[in-house]
Design an enzyme around this catalytic site. Structure first.
Site, PDB file in Angstrom:
ATOM      1  N   ASP A  11      30.136  40.570  46.462  1.00 54.21           N
ATOM      2  CA  ASP A  11      31.289  39.880  45.132  1.00 54.21           C
ATOM      3  C   ASP A  11      32.267  41.093  44.664  1.00 54.21           C
ATOM      4  O   ASP A  11      31.510  41.748  44.246  1.00 54.21           O
ATOM      5  CB  ASP A  11      31.130  38.619  45.065  1.00 54.21           C
ATOM      6  CG  ASP A  11      30.779  37.428  45.366  1.00 54.21           C
ATOM      7  OD1 ASP A  11      31.582  36.868  46.746  1.00 54.21           O
ATOM      8  OD2 ASP A  11      30.279  36.168  45.141  1.00 54.21           O
ATOM      9  N   LYS A  30      37.136  38.603  46.181  1.00 56.17           N
ATOM     10  CA  LYS A  30      38.262  37.734  45.437  1.00 56.17           C
ATOM     11  C   LYS A  30      38.412  38.812  44.780  1.00 56.17           C
ATOM     12  O   LYS A  30      37.896  38.721  43.959  1.00 56.17           O
ATOM     13  CB  LYS A  30      38.009  36.173  46.204  1.00 56.17           C
ATOM     14  CG  LYS A  30      37.687  35.723  46.046  1.00 56.17           C
ATOM     15  CD  LYS A  30      37.203  34.033  45.577  1.00 56.17           C
ATOM     16  CE  LYS A  30      37.027  33.034  47.096  1.00 56.17           C
ATOM     17  NZ  LYS A  30      35.869  33.141  47.853  1.00 56.17           N
ATOM     18  N   MET A  75      36.604  29.931  35.488  1.00 53.22           N
ATOM     19  CA  MET A  75      37.942  29.938  35.947  1.00 53.22           C
ATOM     20  C   MET A  75      39.035  29.394  35.175  1.00 53.22           C
ATOM     21  O   MET A  75      39.704  29.070  35.939  1.00 53.22           O
ATOM     22  CB  MET A  75      38.257  29.709  37.113  1.00 53.22           C
ATOM     23  CG  MET A  75      36.292  30.198  38.182  1.00 53.22           C
ATOM     24  SD  MET A  75      36.402  30.163  40.070  1.00 53.22           S
ATOM     25  CE  MET A  75      35.003  28.324  39.841  1.00 53.22           C
TER      26      MET A  75
HETATM   27  N1  SAH Z   1      28.135  31.832  39.864  1.00 53.36           N
HETATM   28  C1  SAH Z   1      28.806  32.335  39.190  1.00 53.36           C
HETATM   29  C2  SAH Z   1      30.214  32.074  38.659  1.00 53.36           C
HETATM   30  C3  SAH Z   1      30.828  31.957  39.469  1.00 53.36           C
HETATM   31  S1  SAH Z   1      32.735  31.159  39.840  1.00 53.36           S
HETATM   32  C4  SAH Z   1      28.062  32.030  37.829  1.00 53.36           C
HETATM   33  O1  SAH Z   1      26.465  31.314  37.692  1.00 53.36           O
HETATM   34  O2  SAH Z   1      28.322  32.810  36.635  1.00 53.36           O
HETATM   35  C5  SAH Z   1      33.250  32.404  38.357  1.00 53.36           C
HETATM   36  C6  SAH Z   1      33.435  32.762  37.450  1.00 53.36           C
HETATM   37  O3  SAH Z   1      32.518  32.770  36.438  1.00 53.36           O
HETATM   38  C7  SAH Z   1      34.784  33.272  36.802  1.00 53.36           C
HETATM   39  O4  SAH Z   1      36.288  32.915  36.907  1.00 53.36           O
HETATM   40  C8  SAH Z   1      34.023  33.456  35.027  1.00 53.36           C
HETATM   41  O5  SAH Z   1      34.812  32.203  34.388  1.00 53.36           O
HETATM   42  C9  SAH Z   1      33.079  32.913  34.935  1.00 53.36           C
HETATM   43  N2  SAH Z   1      31.873  33.998  35.078  1.00 53.36           N
HETATM   44  C10 SAH Z   1      31.443  34.730  36.100  1.00 53.36           C
HETATM   45  N3  SAH Z   1      30.997  36.094  35.605  1.00 53.36           N
HETATM   46  C11 SAH Z   1      31.100  36.306  34.296  1.00 53.36           C
HETATM   47  C12 SAH Z   1      31.243  37.210  33.205  1.00 53.36           C
HETATM   48  N4  SAH Z   1      30.951  38.427  33.556  1.00 53.36           N
HETATM   49  N5  SAH Z   1      32.551  36.938  32.326  1.00 53.36           N
HETATM   50  C13 SAH Z   1      32.633  36.156  31.524  1.00 53.36           C
HETATM   51  N6  SAH Z   1      32.605  34.926  32.595  1.00 53.36           N
HETATM   52  C14 SAH Z   1      32.250  34.905  33.789  1.00 53.36           C
END
Ligand code: SAH
Length: 257
Positions: A36, A58, A168
């Site tokens: 991703d 995306k 998100m």
């Molecule tokens: N599976 C992932 C989340 C996927 S949804 C997890 O467990 O972290 C994607 C969302 O995760 C983004 O829109 C944001 O809200 C958050 N996110 C993921 N990585 C991030 C990062 N390094 N810093 C801030 N937000 C993050």
């Protein structure tokens, strides 16, 4: 006849050093890696030479590889007898549609394993000095996806959370704050928006529920952002972790490329 296998692998929040040992070992063995947008290049550096890399990211809320196309790609690669790593940001089953991919693989009779990852929902606040369940401040933490600030989100329930961590939620923060205030959450409730946590360009912006809309407007977030709402946010000023972020600044202290 399926001989291949798909591993749904969590890549952690960004910093390649937050990858699990198991994930790194699988990346070294993988024939195909499907990844991703949020995957740090340093994570992909574990791939062996000759591995096939497929980008299915995306871009914000814009054009995306359709989930059905991703599912088809995983099934096809596995049916070619390949060891497939489906690399997902954070943990595969936390708001990343990993469950949908696992279901599609099950329906196609493709063997699938899950390798848990460090979710950004906990790791990103950690790195900023925000302990999401600090004793005496927050007895519980609620994780929610906030990309739909409409009737689909139960704001009354979310307003009752001790600590609320929203995935998100960056783009919709003004609507989110209004919805929580309408449910009786205090104007003074501390809010942190953390963008690109553990990446070189990470940023944290603090405010309150009353002011966050205007503050976020000025900050112009463009990367992935996590919103933390609750008293635990203020602890970062007392913890003062080494390597912690300065207010309203972008620092290059942590991520490695
Ligand atoms: N599976 C992932 C989340 C996927 S949804 C997890 O467990 O972290 C994607 C969302 O995760 C983004 O829109 C944001 O809200 C958050 N996110 C993921 N990585 C991030 C990062 N390094 N810093 C801030 N937000 C993050």
């Amino acid at each position: 006849m399926t001989t291949g296998r798909v591993y749904l692998v969590g890549a952690g929040p960004g910093d390649p050093e937050l990858l699990t040992v198991k994930a790194a070992a699988l990346l070294q063995r993988a024939d195909a890696i499907v990844y991703d947008r949020l995957i740090h290049p340093g994570v992909l550096a574990h791939a062996r030479r000759g591995a096939r890399l497929f980008y299915v990211g995306k871009e914000g809320f814009g054009a995306a590889t359709a989930q059905s196309d991703i599912n088809r790609l995983l099934i096809k690669q596995a049916r070619l007898g390949r060891l497939v790593v489906r690399l997902k940001g954070g943990d595969p089953f936390v708001f990343g549609r990993g469950g949908e991919e696992a279901l599609a693989l099950a329906e196609a009779d493709v063997p699938c394993e899950v390798v848990p990852g460090v979710t950004s929902g906990v790791a990103v606040p950690d790195l900023c000095g925000i302990p999401v369940t600090h004793r005496g401040v927050a007895a519980s933490v609620t994780f929610a996806a906030a990309h739909r600030a409409d009737g689909a989100v139960d704001w009354r329930h979310l307003a009752g959370a001790d600590t609320l961590v929203l995935f998100m939620g960056g783009a919709k923060i003004a609507e989110i704050a209004a919805a929580l205030l309408a449910q009786g959450k205090a104007c003074s409730t501390p809010v942190a928006i953390i963008e690109s946590g553990s990446f070189d360009d990470e940023r944290i912006v603090e405010s309150t529920l009353a002011t966050v809309g205007a503050v976020a407007d000025g900050a112009r977030f463009s990367g992935p952002a996590l919103v933390v709402i609750g008293e635990v946010v203020t602890l970062r000023h007392r913890l003062r972790l080494a390597g912690g972020l300065m207010e309203h600044t972008a620092t290059a202290a942590r991520g490695r490329r």
